[in-house]
Design a protein around this motif. Structure first.
Motif, short mmCIF file in Angstrom:
data_model
loop_
_atom_site.label_atom_id
_atom_site.label_comp_id
_atom_site.label_asym_id
_atom_site.label_seq_id
_atom_site.Cartn_x
_atom_site.Cartn_y
_atom_site.Cartn_z
N THR A 1 0.85 -1.18 0.00
CA THR A 1 0.00 0.00 0.00
C THR A 1 0.88 1.23 0.00
O THR A 1 1.78 1.36 0.83
CB THR A 1 -0.91 0.02 1.24
N THR A 2 0.64 2.13 -0.94
CA THR A 2 1.41 3.37 -1.04
C THR A 2 0.59 4.50 -0.45
O THR A 2 -0.46 4.86 -0.98
CB THR A 2 1.76 3.68 -2.50
N ALA A 3 1.03 5.03 0.69
CA ALA A 3 0.36 6.15 1.34
C ALA A 3 1.31 7.33 1.42
O ALA A 3 2.51 7.15 1.67
CB ALA A 3 -0.11 5.75 2.73
N GLU B 1 -3.09 10.62 0.70
CA GLU B 1 -3.47 9.70 -0.36
C GLU B 1 -3.06 8.27 -0.02
O GLU B 1 -2.01 8.05 0.58
CB GLU B 1 -2.78 10.07 -1.68
N VAL B 2 -3.89 7.34 -0.43
CA VAL B 2 -3.53 5.92 -0.37
C VAL B 2 -3.71 5.36 -1.77
O VAL B 2 -4.80 5.41 -2.34
CB VAL B 2 -4.40 5.15 0.64
N ASN B 3 -2.62 4.87 -2.35
CA ASN B 3 -2.63 4.34 -3.71
C ASN B 3 -3.25 5.33 -4.70
O ASN B 3 -4.04 4.96 -5.57
CB ASN B 3 -3.36 3.00 -3.76
N ALA C 1 -12.15 11.90 4.32
CA ALA C 1 -13.25 11.62 3.41
C ALA C 1 -14.27 10.78 4.16
O ALA C 1 -13.90 9.82 4.85
CB ALA C 1 -12.74 10.87 2.18
N PRO C 2 -15.57 11.14 4.09
CA PRO C 2 -16.58 10.41 4.87
C PRO C 2 -16.64 8.92 4.60
O PRO C 2 -17.07 8.15 5.46
CB PRO C 2 -17.89 11.11 4.48
N ALA D 1 1.22 9.96 9.46
CA ALA D 1 1.90 10.59 8.33
C ALA D 1 2.04 12.10 8.55
O ALA D 1 3.10 12.69 8.26
CB ALA D 1 1.13 10.31 7.04
N ALA D 2 1.00 12.72 9.07
CA ALA D 2 1.03 14.17 9.29
C ALA D 2 2.04 14.55 10.36
O ALA D 2 2.78 15.54 10.22
CB ALA D 2 -0.36 14.67 9.67
#
Length: 551
Positions: free
Chosen positions: A380-382, A438-440, A465-466, A479-480
């Motif tokens: 998984t690319t995040a 972002e993820v993928n 995102a809901p 990540a943040a």
């Protein structure tokens, strides 16, 4: 993906077609897709409203004179709703969308059929038709008819072989707040009396049925302490007349225009006197008993089905209001019938239809298969990246979602102009870092890291995102904070949460933040004061947290 909508609103047509398309467009935007509307400039159109909601609108003019369709041997029953011939409409639509291509073309118009759909189909990979009538052929890949009593067989000869048909109120296009308030609304209907009536006869109500309803209610035996909540559209011709009329009524009456809190109003109401049509499914989701007024022939079958299901009582047409409405209201107020109607209404739909329709669109276009591959993938690319102007629609959709807005200091629905002005200011402020998680390659969250007077101390804010999967918040947070401490070399990150936001408070604590204080009754939301909980995380504390997790 890009989606084009062709739908109209007018004094003749009403507002329902555009409003349900807006609901679908909102849901698509929440998932990162871009929507464009094509609408004709009829009197009573909703072009301005669509634009205020942040969607691009291409307007079609009303040519004078209208060129008759001499080749049309069998004009559609609602052909006059278009204002031009279907060929003119197709040419104009192609003209305003020239040079562009869309994944989907969504058509919601009783005056358009397979001929128009085939003419315009070259601008899109796939066509979706939204219909209520089953009275004309369609050239579509996906058909939606959300009406109770409708059967898939009703479209057997109207759609091409292989078309996916979504039939019934399970697929009703409802805004997310209806499903969110469903449990609360149903709970308060377990034994209740008739005290508050919602009166809503559509966004236009060109024949002032609202006035006739109010006059009839004045003849009923409702107690003087009864409350009437009247909702109208700004383009309703009789709006001023109704406002004068309510001054003479013995009840407490409010008249509201172009409301954005219809779900809350339905939740509070004990009975609705309303138009048949698409708002019926909103009322059913919240278990609101309804007296239905049939204002158009195309509403009759749906109204009859709701009556047969016990979810509503139907007054066949406006002509019978004066005689039948007072007696019916008196009967409902004196019996236990409201509770039974509420239960039967709630069984019609649970309010999740919009998500089901979006899922179907993505599945047919390959989007859902792509998501499934990502979830099965072992890698998984995040990442965090800078927010760009192309992200504005996506982020606004997240920000305006009711579940996000309710925890914000600014809780009104942000217009696209406000959003764009904010971005123009913020993007040029070197102290601000606006980031997309972002993820993928799929945007799933927004992060704002704002440095203050001390360049090594910053405040952070974020939302998801809901429809983000469970666990996305934790990965976004990690990540943040890695970015804040390792890339920006901050000494401290500060956060705040409103006192009733239990999830955010727990989230900060899980990430290692220390609670540094409570600002008592610091924030006023227009009705109540709320505490603000303050958090802080130091760089060495975060590095220790990362080390412990690694071990």
């Amino acid at each position: 993906m890009r989606v084009a909508f062709r739908a109209d609103a007018s004094i003749q047509i009403g507002t329902g077609h555009v409003m349900r398309c807006l609901t679908l467009a909102d849901a698509l935007r929440l998932r990162g897709h871009t929507c464009t509307f094509v609408c004709r400039d009829h009197p009573g159109n909703l072009v301005e409203l669509i634009a205020q909601k942040g969607f691009e609108v291409r307007s079609l003019s009303l040519p004078v004179p209208v060129v008759p369709d001499l080749k049309d041997d069998a004009p559609l029953a609602h052909a006059d709703w278009l204002g031009v011939s279907w060929q003119q409409d197709a040419e104009q639509t192609m003209g305003v969308l020239a040079g562009e291509h869309f994944e989907w073309l969504v058509v919601d118009h009783y005056a358009l059929d397979v001929r128009w759909e085939r003419w315009v189909a070259s601008i899109a990979n796939q066509v979706m038709a939204i219909d209520d009538l089953a009275d004309r052929p369609h050239g579509c890949h996906l058909l939606l008819d959300q009406n109770l009593g409708r059967q898939s067989g009703d479209y057997a000869h109207w759609v091409p072989e292989g078309c996916l048909s979504l039939i019934g109120p399970r697929y009703a296009l409802l805004r997310p707040e209806f499903a969110e308030l469903r449990a609360q609304s149903l709970e308060r209907r377990q034994g209740f009396s008739l005290k508050r009536i919602l009166v809503t006869l559509g966004g236009v109500d060109r024949d002032n049925i609202t006035g006739q309803v109010l006059e009839a209610l004045a003849q009923s035996r409702l107690p003087n302490e009864a409350v009437l909540d009247v909702v109208m559209g700004a383009s309703a011709p009789a709006l001023d007349a109704v406002r004068k009329q309510v001054e003479t009524l013995p009840f407490r009456v409010s008249v509201s225009v172009n409301v954005t809190d219809m779900a809350e109003r339905m939740c509070l109401a004990d009975l609705c006197i309303g138009a048949a049509g698409s708002t019926s499914w909103e009322r059913c989701c919240l278990g609101l008993p309804t007296i239905l007024v049939v204002l158009a022939g195309n509403q009759e079958s749906g109204a009859r089905a709701l009556d047969e299901a016990g979810a509503a009582r139907v007054i066949g047409c406006a002509d019978g209001l004066g005689e039948s409405l007072p007696d019916l209201v008196d009967k409902l107020s004196l019996s236990g019938e409201l509770v039974d109607m509420a239960d039967k209404a709630a069984a019609v739909t649970d309010g999740t239809g919009t998500s089901l329709v979006v899922d179907a669109m993505l599945r047919l276009s390959g989007g859902v298969q792509y998501v499934k591959v990502i979830r099965r993938c072992s890698v998984t690319t995040a990442k965090l990246r800078q927010m760009e102007a192309n992200d504005l629609e996506m982020v606004l959709g997240w920000r305006n979602h009711p579940e996000v807005r309710r925890y914000m200091y600014t809780r009104h629905e942000i217009s696209f102009d406000e959003h764009m002005a904010w971005f123009d200011r913020a993007a040029n402020n070197p102290a601000l870092n606006l980031m997309i998680y972002e993820v993928n390659g799929r945007g799933l969250g927004f992060v704002n890291i704002a440095r203050g007077r001390c360049d090594s101390v910053a405040d952070w804010g974020f939302y998801l995102a809901p429809d983000a999967a469970k666990g996305t918040g934790r990965s976004l947070g990690r990540a943040a904070l890695n970015f804040a401490f390792e890339e920006l070399h901050l000494h401290k990150v500060c956060g705040q949460a409103l006192g009733f936001n239990d999830r955010s408070i727990a989230f900060h604590r899980r990430l290692g933040f220390a609670q540094e204080g409570i600002l008592r009754e610091q924030h006023f939301d227009g009705a109540h004061y709320h505490d603000v909980v303050c958090f802080g995380l130091l760089s060495h504390e975060w590095r220790q947290k990362v080390k412990e997790c690694a071990e």
